[in-house]
Design a protein around this motif. Structure first.
Motif: not given
Length: 194
Positions: A44-72
């Motif tokens: 349960a402690r590993v579950d990434v929230d929206a902020g963590g998902a945005a940070a991980a995405a920006l680390k992979h592809s630097p830029g600006v988050v345009e949209s983010l949503d959770k599907d399952g």
């Protein structure tokens, strides 16, 4: 020489008689105890929230988050490069692993300029929405559609502790949080309360 033959024969008999049990106990003895005794709460402690998902995405592809949503169990994150041209569609797992689904050239650099230059980022918009209305961010989307006369803003969907979801608009320049009247039906008559 005979001694080695007897030892080999004895070892063969032991392996034939107790091979599966001996192999199982040997494998168990070599398995780290942390993998056998890891508590369920560690998952349960590993579950990434929206902020963590945005940070991980920006680390992979630097830029600006345009949209983010959770599907399952997967976060779908769209990142526009700082150049306003590169568009990366990413998936972030609950463990924070990033998979690039698509990367292409977006010919809308002029439209993306407002997003890239926005004072309030997606991460800041999520924080502002949560500070005003506690819960969990489910999605965040950039909206610079001025059809209804509104200034560029972020749409942030928050799920409260009671399970109810609400949509909030967060100003792209001032971070002001207002209740969004847009609940998916494109009826924006009440959206003039900014």
């Amino acid at each position: 020489m005979k001694r080695n033959l007897y030892v080999s024969a004895a070892a063969s008999v032991v392996l034939m008689a107790g091979g599966p049990v001996a192999a199982a106990s040997a494998a168990t003895a070599e398995t780290p105890t942390t993998s056998r005794t890891a508590p369920a709460s560690a998952v349960a402690r590993v579950d990434v929230d929206a902020g963590g998902a945005a940070a991980a995405a920006l680390k992979h592809s630097p830029g600006v988050v345009e949209s983010l949503d959770k599907d399952g169990a997967i976060w779908h994150v769209n990142v526009i490069g700082k150049d306003g041209v590169t568009n990366s569609e990413l998936e972030v797992s609950t463990a924070g692993a990033v998979t690039e689904r698509n990367k292409d050239r977006d010919d809308n650099a002029a439209e993306n300029a407002r997003l890239v230059g926005a004072k309030i980022t997606a991460a800041a918009a999520m924080k502002a929405a949560l500070a005003a209305h506690p819960g969990t961010v489910v999605s965040v989307d950039w909206d610079d559609d001025d059809d209804n006369g509104s200034a560029p803003h972020w749409n942030v969907e928050v799920r409260a502790a009671d399970g109810k979801t609400s949509n909030y608009d967060v100003g792209a320049t001032d971070g002001k949080v207002t209740v969004s009247s847009d609940d998916g039906d494109d009826n924006s008559d009440d959206n003039d309360n900014n």
